[in-house]
Design a protein around this motif. Structure first.
Motif, mmCIF file in Angstrom:
data_model
loop_
_atom_site.group_PDB
_atom_site.id
_atom_site.type_symbol
_atom_site.label_atom_id
_atom_site.label_comp_id
_atom_site.label_asym_id
_atom_site.label_seq_id
_atom_site.Cartn_x
_atom_site.Cartn_y
_atom_site.Cartn_z
ATOM 1 N N SER B 65 -11.092 -0.994 -16.988
ATOM 2 C CA SER B 65 -10.842 -0.203 -15.777
ATOM 3 C C SER B 65 -10.471 -1.096 -14.608
ATOM 4 O O SER B 65 -9.614 -0.736 -13.795
ATOM 5 N N PHE B 66 -11.079 -2.297 -14.522
ATOM 6 C CA PHE B 66 -10.657 -3.244 -13.496
ATOM 7 C C PHE B 66 -9.192 -3.631 -13.708
ATOM 8 O O PHE B 66 -8.434 -3.780 -12.742
ATOM 9 N N ALA B 67 -8.820 -3.825 -14.982
ATOM 10 C CA ALA B 67 -7.448 -4.249 -15.279
ATOM 11 C C ALA B 67 -6.454 -3.182 -14.869
ATOM 12 O O ALA B 67 -5.382 -3.485 -14.328
ATOM 13 N N VAL B 68 -6.799 -1.911 -15.122
ATOM 14 C CA VAL B 68 -5.908 -0.833 -14.710
ATOM 15 C C VAL B 68 -5.749 -0.843 -13.190
ATOM 16 O O VAL B 68 -4.639 -0.735 -12.655
ATOM 17 N N TRP B 69 -6.870 -1.001 -12.482
ATOM 18 C CA TRP B 69 -6.814 -1.038 -11.014
ATOM 19 C C TRP B 69 -5.933 -2.188 -10.543
ATOM 20 O O TRP B 69 -5.031 -2.002 -9.712
ATOM 21 N N GLY B 70 -6.190 -3.377 -11.113
ATOM 22 C CA GLY B 70 -5.439 -4.550 -10.695
ATOM 23 C C GLY B 70 -3.972 -4.458 -11.019
ATOM 24 O O GLY B 70 -3.109 -4.794 -10.196
ATOM 25 N N GLY B 71 -3.659 -3.999 -12.230
ATOM 26 C CA GLY B 71 -2.269 -3.902 -12.628
ATOM 27 C C GLY B 71 -1.508 -2.893 -11.783
ATOM 28 O O GLY B 71 -0.385 -3.145 -11.326
ATOM 29 N N LEU B 72 -2.130 -1.720 -11.542
ATOM 30 C CA LEU B 72 -1.466 -0.694 -10.743
ATOM 31 C C LEU B 72 -1.280 -1.166 -9.309
ATOM 32 O O LEU B 72 -0.217 -0.991 -8.702
ATOM 33 N N PHE B 73 -2.308 -1.810 -8.755
ATOM 34 C CA PHE B 73 -2.213 -2.331 -7.396
ATOM 35 C C PHE B 73 -1.070 -3.324 -7.268
ATOM 36 O O PHE B 73 -0.267 -3.276 -6.325
ATOM 37 N N SER B 74 -0.995 -4.234 -8.242
ATOM 38 C CA SER B 74 0.040 -5.256 -8.172
ATOM 39 C C SER B 74 1.427 -4.662 -8.349
ATOM 40 O O SER B 74 2.385 -5.114 -7.709
ATOM 41 N N THR B 75 1.544 -3.654 -9.210
ATOM 42 C CA THR B 75 2.845 -3.017 -9.390
ATOM 43 C C THR B 75 3.315 -2.369 -8.089
ATOM 44 O O THR B 75 4.461 -2.567 -7.654
ATOM 45 N N ILE B 76 2.424 -1.603 -7.442
ATOM 46 C CA ILE B 76 2.816 -0.941 -6.194
ATOM 47 C C ILE B 76 3.113 -1.987 -5.113
ATOM 48 O O ILE B 76 4.051 -1.847 -4.321
ATOM 49 N N ASP B 77 2.321 -3.079 -5.104
ATOM 50 C CA ASP B 77 2.554 -4.138 -4.126
ATOM 51 C C ASP B 77 3.930 -4.757 -4.300
ATOM 52 O O ASP B 77 4.678 -4.936 -3.332
ATOM 53 N N CYS B 78 4.267 -5.088 -5.550
ATOM 54 C CA CYS B 78 5.582 -5.672 -5.804
ATOM 55 C C CYS B 78 6.692 -4.691 -5.450
ATOM 56 O O CYS B 78 7.734 -5.079 -4.913
ATOM 57 N N GLY B 79 6.470 -3.419 -5.739
ATOM 58 C CA GLY B 79 7.473 -2.422 -5.395
ATOM 59 C C GLY B 79 7.690 -2.335 -3.892
ATOM 60 O O GLY B 79 8.822 -2.281 -3.409
ATOM 61 N N LEU B 80 6.592 -2.370 -3.120
ATOM 62 C CA LEU B 80 6.714 -2.306 -1.670
ATOM 63 C C LEU B 80 7.409 -3.545 -1.118
ATOM 64 O O LEU B 80 8.217 -3.458 -0.196
ATOM 65 N N VAL B 81 7.076 -4.718 -1.705
ATOM 66 C CA VAL B 81 7.733 -5.953 -1.266
ATOM 67 C C VAL B 81 9.233 -5.846 -1.493
ATOM 68 O O VAL B 81 10.045 -6.226 -0.646
ATOM 69 N N ARG B 82 9.604 -5.306 -2.648
ATOM 70 C CA ARG B 82 11.016 -5.162 -2.978
ATOM 71 C C ARG B 82 11.702 -4.206 -2.020
ATOM 72 O O ARG B 82 12.800 -4.456 -1.544
ATOM 73 N N ILE B 83 11.014 -3.090 -1.685
ATOM 74 C CA ILE B 83 11.646 -2.077 -0.843
ATOM 75 C C ILE B 83 11.738 -2.571 0.602
ATOM 76 O O ILE B 83 12.781 -2.493 1.244
ATOM 77 N N ARG B 84 10.608 -3.101 1.120
ATOM 78 C CA ARG B 84 10.586 -3.482 2.527
ATOM 79 C C ARG B 84 11.280 -4.804 2.779
ATOM 80 O O ARG B 84 11.761 -5.062 3.870
ATOM 81 N N GLY B 85 11.270 -5.670 1.781
ATOM 82 C CA GLY B 85 11.922 -6.963 1.944
ATOM 83 C C GLY B 85 11.062 -7.988 2.649
ATOM 84 O O GLY B 85 11.562 -9.035 3.039
ATOM 85 N N LYS B 86 9.792 -7.746 2.854
ATOM 86 C CA LYS B 86 8.923 -8.763 3.435
ATOM 87 C C LYS B 86 7.526 -8.637 2.860
ATOM 88 O O LYS B 86 7.146 -7.607 2.310
ATOM 89 N N GLU B 87 6.763 -9.738 3.015
ATOM 90 C CA GLU B 87 5.395 -9.762 2.521
ATOM 91 C C GLU B 87 4.454 -9.830 3.703
ATOM 92 O O GLU B 87 4.489 -10.786 4.464
ATOM 93 N N ASP B 88 3.593 -8.835 3.845
ATOM 94 C CA ASP B 88 2.584 -8.912 4.903
ATOM 95 C C ASP B 88 1.379 -8.082 4.486
ATOM 96 O O ASP B 88 1.409 -7.433 3.442
ATOM 97 N N PRO B 89 0.288 -8.135 5.271
ATOM 98 C CA PRO B 89 -0.931 -7.434 4.836
ATOM 99 C C PRO B 89 -0.757 -5.930 4.691
ATOM 100 O O PRO B 89 -1.479 -5.302 3.915
ATOM 101 N N TRP B 90 0.203 -5.334 5.404
ATOM 102 C CA TRP B 90 0.344 -3.877 5.309
ATOM 103 C C TRP B 90 0.703 -3.439 3.892
ATOM 104 O O TRP B 90 0.289 -2.374 3.442
ATOM 105 N N ASN B 91 1.451 -4.280 3.196
ATOM 106 C CA ASN B 91 1.773 -3.955 1.805
ATOM 107 C C ASN B 91 0.517 -3.783 0.988
ATOM 108 O O ASN B 91 0.361 -2.825 0.223
ATOM 109 N N SER B 92 -0.410 -4.749 1.141
ATOM 110 C CA SER B 92 -1.621 -4.710 0.330
ATOM 111 C C SER B 92 -2.470 -3.493 0.657
ATOM 112 O O SER B 92 -3.014 -2.842 -0.241
#
Lengths: 212, 159
Positions: B65-92
């Protein structure tokens, strides 16, 4: 550089000859004093010892604290995550197959979909957990062996795989431990063999094909 | 390890999934070992076997269950980075909220909102601690005085 002092004498006499109209060229005495350290087979203009130019390995600059290849600990998370995801995918497909097979007699309705989704998530989770914990045990043993031996080679791989198999089936008594250990040994030996296949087949075949 | 270097985005998901699984499995394993040890009949053999059984059954599940949480979180994070084009705490923070919402999707909209809030606040706390830590460790590298304020050196002898 040490051939300049001799050379400058020759230049001066040459310039003197241009301006003064004396004998042209360098005298033999001057030429005999020029040292030949710069005359490399590559080019007489290169004042470099050709030994320094031989580069048959990659020369990378590494920052402090870094080593050339990734250690087992850095690879561990990737291995574990990859196994989890592979297990989840495989389990999902397996659950889909089982769900459709078991609800074959039902019509396409909400209960049937819910049944299939339940099978998919349960099987996916179960396989993901199994493969993930196998990968975790294997990585942990691999790191322990690497640190204990201080060296990294395929023996670590095989030993870690065997121990993982043994520990994983430890609930089945002594026979379970033996069977698990054998499966672990077989799988990790196959992996080590696959990794070193080129090395093994090349060294046993004809002489090396290097040009020098 | 001097610096913790993260992988580029697609492989970061696999790394985070594995890291989360490890955390969950080891943490859950310790918890379950203690719990199984305590909830067992008297006698060291029973207690050890109960602890080992509890770890064997429950630790992979908690890790999963931790792995599902971590994997899903990271997927959405990478997607937001790709869409917004920058890395900052708001993504996380946004990723944490969306992960919480998605994982509670089967329980209805109200639980989803509550779960999203929990995830967002948790990530906001983590990011806040990270920012404070960065500021604190950067302080020790600040120069004592601004070089432009120093008195000009006089050109002494020598070149």
């Amino acid at each position: 550089m040490d051939n300049n002092s001799q050379g400058s004498g020759g230049v001066k006499s040459g310039l003197g000859s241009l301006f003064g109209g004396g004998s042209p060229g360098y005298s033999n005495n001057d030429l005999a004093g020029v040292s030949l350290t710069g005359m490399s087979p590559l080019s007489p203009y290169l004042n470099v010892d050709p030994r320094y130019l031989a580069q048959d390995t990659d020369e990378f600059i590494l920052p402090t604290g870094a080593n050339k290849t990734r250690g087992r600990f850095e690879l561990a998370f990737f291995t574990i995550g990859g196994s989890c995801m592979t297990g989840a995918t495989f389990g999902a497909f397996n659950g889909l197959r089982m769900g459709i097979k078991e609800t074959r007699d039902m019509a396409w309705s909400k209960p049937r979909n819910v049944q299939i989704i339940n099978m998919v998530t349960r099987q996916g989770a179960s396989w993901a957990n199994t493969l993930g914990s196998v990968a975790l045990l294997y990585s942990a043993f691999g790191v322990v062996f690497e640190k204990a031996r201080g060296a990294e080679d395929d023996l670590n791989t095989v030993a870690a795989g065997t121990l993982t198999g043994m520990l994983f089936k430890s609930a089945g008594g002594l026979k379970g431990v033996a069977r698990g250990g054998l499966v672990g040994l077989a799988l990790s030996s196959a992996y080590a063999l696959y990794n070193n296949w080129d090395h093994i087949t090349n060294s046993s075949s004809s002489a090396s094909s290097r040009l020098y | 390890m001097e610096e913790y270097i993260r992988e580029p985005c697609p492989w970061r998901i696999v790394d985070d999934c594995g890291g989360a699984f490890t955390m969950g499995a080891i943490g859950g394993g310790v918890f379950q070992a203690v719990k199984g040890f305590r909830n067992a009949p008297a006698g060291i053999g029973y207690r050890l076997r109960s602890g080992a059984n509890a770890v064997r059954v429950r630790a992979p599940q908690i890790g999963g269950s931790f792995a599902v949480w971590g994997g899903l979180f990271s997927t959405i994070d990478c997607g937001l980075v790709r869409i917004r084009g920058k890395e900052d705490p708001w993504n996380s923070i946004t990723s944490g909220a969306m992960t919480g919402a998605i994982l509670a999707a089967r329980s209805g909209p109200l639980v989803m909102v509550g779960s999203a809030m929990m995830g967002g606040i948790l990530l906001a706390l983590i990011e806040g601690v990270g920012i404070l830590l960065t500021r604190y460790t950067a302080q020790q590298f600040q120069n004592a005085e601004d070089p432009s304020q120093l008195p000009p050196k006089d050109r002494g002898l020598g070149l």
